[in-house]
Motif scaffolding. Structure first.
Motif, short mmCIF file in Angstrom:
data_model
loop_
_atom_site.label_atom_id
_atom_site.label_comp_id
_atom_site.label_asym_id
_atom_site.label_seq_id
_atom_site.Cartn_x
_atom_site.Cartn_y
_atom_site.Cartn_z
N ARG A 26 25.41 81.30 -58.90
CA ARG A 26 24.60 80.12 -59.22
C ARG A 26 24.02 79.49 -57.96
N ASP A 30 20.13 79.00 -57.14
CA ASP A 30 19.57 77.68 -56.83
C ASP A 30 18.86 77.67 -55.48
N ARG B 449 29.93 71.99 -55.13
CA ARG B 449 28.82 71.22 -54.55
C ARG B 449 29.34 69.96 -53.84
#
Lengths: 132, 553
Positions: A26, A30, B449
């Motif tokens: 992912r 991205d 993240r």
């Protein structure tokens, strides 16, 4: 303008630990790469076949089963047999330092990313080292 | 609002006014699962709280405060270190070492070929034999694994899922060889196939036949192995795959309800099999969130078992669980720090009322643990049990405004997920729709993240880094020779056993699988004839087919 980098994220071997592989797939997507994820439990033959069929620039192997010393060399061998050794092989997983060294020195992995590596670092490395 | 509550409200308002002028640190105040938390909790957060309804007493419905009346005053939790590597005889030595050091139960880790149903000489097993656990091909290996360990005196937990029926039968047959009747065996097989599709991904057959094998085990166990925990419904792997605490809680309990429904649908009385269902949770690093999770789990399970599934035996209402500290919270950087992380996590599990505990070794992020590292991990539990005093008082955090509010919050989050799962047609349908898998993948990505952007600090990884650090701890190495030796032993067994009997028992197994007869007695016959795991799985694969996932990310 150059084309997008094509990456095959692959899970060879029998283990089912796919959190890392999926997060990285992912993250690379991205970052603008074209990513193909093989799914779990792939044989080295299936990984190489997918890489050739999808015409990727780089294969990222995720291995957490301890079988890395068998799987990396086997995949490189198969790439060579199929005249596809221009496809770069990188990887990640729980790989002890001395075996990282052995895999890199043996030419079986261009680079290895161990747990804790930020996604950005992997993205940057691929962008710098993969020519398209 | 009562007079007293109004007084608290006024006080809180005044405090907030002063508090508002103070600057906060620049970070997000949220749990490791990204659940925002307040700076202060007061009785106003518990206005709906009812002690007798929501907590009650330890050993009493709804068991929020613990499943036993006296909890650790009576007996400490079982210290159960998960172990297994290389060959059966290597692992046997490790088990004896752990028992000598004061461990109180065994927990077997199998290698990937065993977990996936391949014999050690199968091409797919190449390079994987004995790597992440012990290689078990036949009853012969199981006999070696427990050599000199009387099975009526230890309880054994076995982390095996898709081939659980076979490995369980091997254990029962090893008991027979030792003269221990199956009625006396105690232990657990993980046998939780639903979380394999959801998170751990070590499946073999499609869900329906897998569920049938599980209900066959339920039925056989009630009659012949009554003290065995037939399934360990596992949130551990869901969490390790990257879920939040609430997802771990909700998906695990949803799986549990699915097994209950499958047992009932197979014609069993819920009170016959439900008392033998057990659970397995993760102990992650966010201390209070984890404690709230365990407390909420007990309450939800008890209420649903009683109210929705009509269980009458209080033993069916009990959520008993094993805990393992979070492998995914450990770091490859400065691995010694993992000892500290594990200690906090272990304390959370104990304050949450776990029945047994595995503490990870500091080096498990790099390889299988060395003996030294395992000893420190076990000592961590012993210090917790005997020095810190946390085992003296039952459920000591009950009544904390924060912990009770968080416990209720966890329960509400889980209920929200149960509704969503039901809307999707149940657990199997939701698996098919990739619902769980996607929820977990999203949470895992979100977490990564937050680490990468340094919104979340991980010591030694994105802050407090030792530049140029090299890891200089000892690493356990598995000798590649053991694969060759295991293959040689297996091939010798294949030559020397009664191969006519093997064929006959495998044929009987094939007929049982194709029909509706309970498959367990047929598997036991195969095992006693020294048929290999791979041979039995192959027969089942031919009847049941194989599961294929849709790879998404």
């Amino acid at each position: 303008m150059s084309r997008k980098i094509r990456v095959l994220v692959a899970k060879p071997g029998l283990d089912g630990h796919d959190r890392g592989a999926r997060v990285i797939a992912r993250g690379l997507r991205d970052a603008g790469m074209e990513v193909i994820y093989t799914g779990l439990h792939q044989t080295p033959e299936q990984v190489v076949e997918a890489a050739i069929q999808e015409d990727v620039d780089v294969i990222g192997l995720s291995i957490l089963s301890g079988a890395h010393m068998t799987l990396f060399p086997r995949i490189c061998e198969l790439l060579k047999e199929n005249n596809a050794e221009d496809i770069m092989v990188v990887g990640g997983g729980t790989i002890p330092e001395d075996e990282i060294k052995a895999l890199k020195e043996g030419g079986w992995a261009k680079e290895l990313f161990t747990p804790g590596t930020p996604l950005e670092k992997i993205v940057e490395w691929i962008q710098e080292n993969v020519r398209v | 609002m009562s007079e007293r509550q109004k007084e608290i409200k006024d006080g809180l308002d005044r405090w907030r006014e002063t508090r508002g002028r103070m600057a906060d640190r620049d970070c997000r105040f949220e749990t490791v699962s990204s659940l925002p938390v307040n700076d202060l909790y007061t009785p106003l957060d518990l206005t709906d709280f009812d002690y007798m309804r929501d907590l009650g007493f330890p050993g009493d419905y709804p068991y929020t405060r613990g499943v036993q009346g006296n909890m650790y005053r009576g007996r400490l939790w079982t210290m159960r270190q998960f172990a297994g590597f290389a060959t059966a005889s290597d692992s046997n030595r490790r088990y004896k070492y752990l028992l000598e050091k004061g461990q109180t139960g065994l927990s077997v880790a199998f290698d990937m070929p065993t977990i996936m149903g391949y014999d050690s000489d199968h091409p797919r097993a190449l390079g994987e034999v004995g790597r992440v656990g012990v290689a078990i091909d036949s009853l012969q290996d199981m006999e070696t694994l427990f050599d000199g360990i009387p099975l009526d005196q230890v309880s054994t937990s076995m982390t095996i899922n898709a081939p659980a029926s076979i490995i369980w039968c091997m254990y029962i047959a090893t008991g027979e060889k030792q003269g221990v009747p199956s009625e006396k065996l105690t232990g657990t097989i993980q046998n939780d196939i639903l979380k394999e599709y959801i998170a751990q991904k070590s499946w073999i057959f499609p869900p329906e036949p897998s569920m049938r094998l599980i209900t066959d085990i339920f039925a056989y166990a009630c009659r012949h192995v009554p003290k065995w925990n037939t399934v360990s419904i596992s949130g551990y792997h869901i969490r390790e795959a990257g879920s939040t605490a609430a997802q771990e809680l909700a998906f695990t309990l949803a799986d549990g309800f699915a097994y209950v429904e499958a047992g009932i649908a197979a014609g069993l009385d819920v009170d016959e099999f439900a008392p033998r269902l057990s659970f397995f949770f993760n102990a992650h690093i966010d201390f209070f969130e984890e404690i709230a999770k365990y407390r909420a789990a007990r309450r939800i399970w008890a209420r649903r078992m009683k109210e929705k599934y009509g269980a009458k035996n209080p033993k069916s209402w009990l959520l008993r669980f094993h805990t393992q500290t979070a492998g995914c919270s450990l770091t490859a950087q400065q691995p010694e720090n993992n000892i500290v992380r594990t200690a906090y996590e272990a304390m959370g599990a104990v304050l949450g009322g776990t029945q047994s505990l595995h503490t990870n070794s500091m080096d498990e992020v790099l390889a299988l643990p060395t003996e030294k590292a395992v000893q420190i991990a076990l000592r961590t539990q012993q210090i917790l049990a005997h020095e810190t005093g946390v085992a003296n008082v039952i459920d000591p955090l009950a009544g904390s405004y924060y912990v009770e509010a968080l416990t209720s919050k966890m329960e509400a989050e889980a209920e929200r997920y149960f509704e969503e799962i039901e809307k999707r047609g149940g657990v199997l349908a939701a698996i098919d729709q990739n619902f769980f898998q996607q929820e977990i993948a999203d949470a895992a990505y979100h977490y990564q993240r937050a680490i990468d952007s340094r919104q979340r600090i991980q010591v030694g990884v994105n802050e407090f880094v030792n530049p140029g650090e090299t890891v200089d701890i000892e690493i356990l190495k598995i000798d590649p020779q053991i694969e060759k030796d295991q293959v040689a032993r297996l091939q010798k067994l294949r030559r020397e056993r009664d191969n006519i009997r093997v064929r006959e028992t495998l044929d009987a197994l094939r007929r049982a699988c194709a029909g509706t007869e309970n498959a367990i007695p047929r598997i036991l016959d195969c095992v006693r004839a020294y048929a290999t795991e791979g041979e039995m799985i192959q027969v089942m694969r031919e009847v049941f087919g194989e599961y294929k996932e849709k790879p998404t990310f």
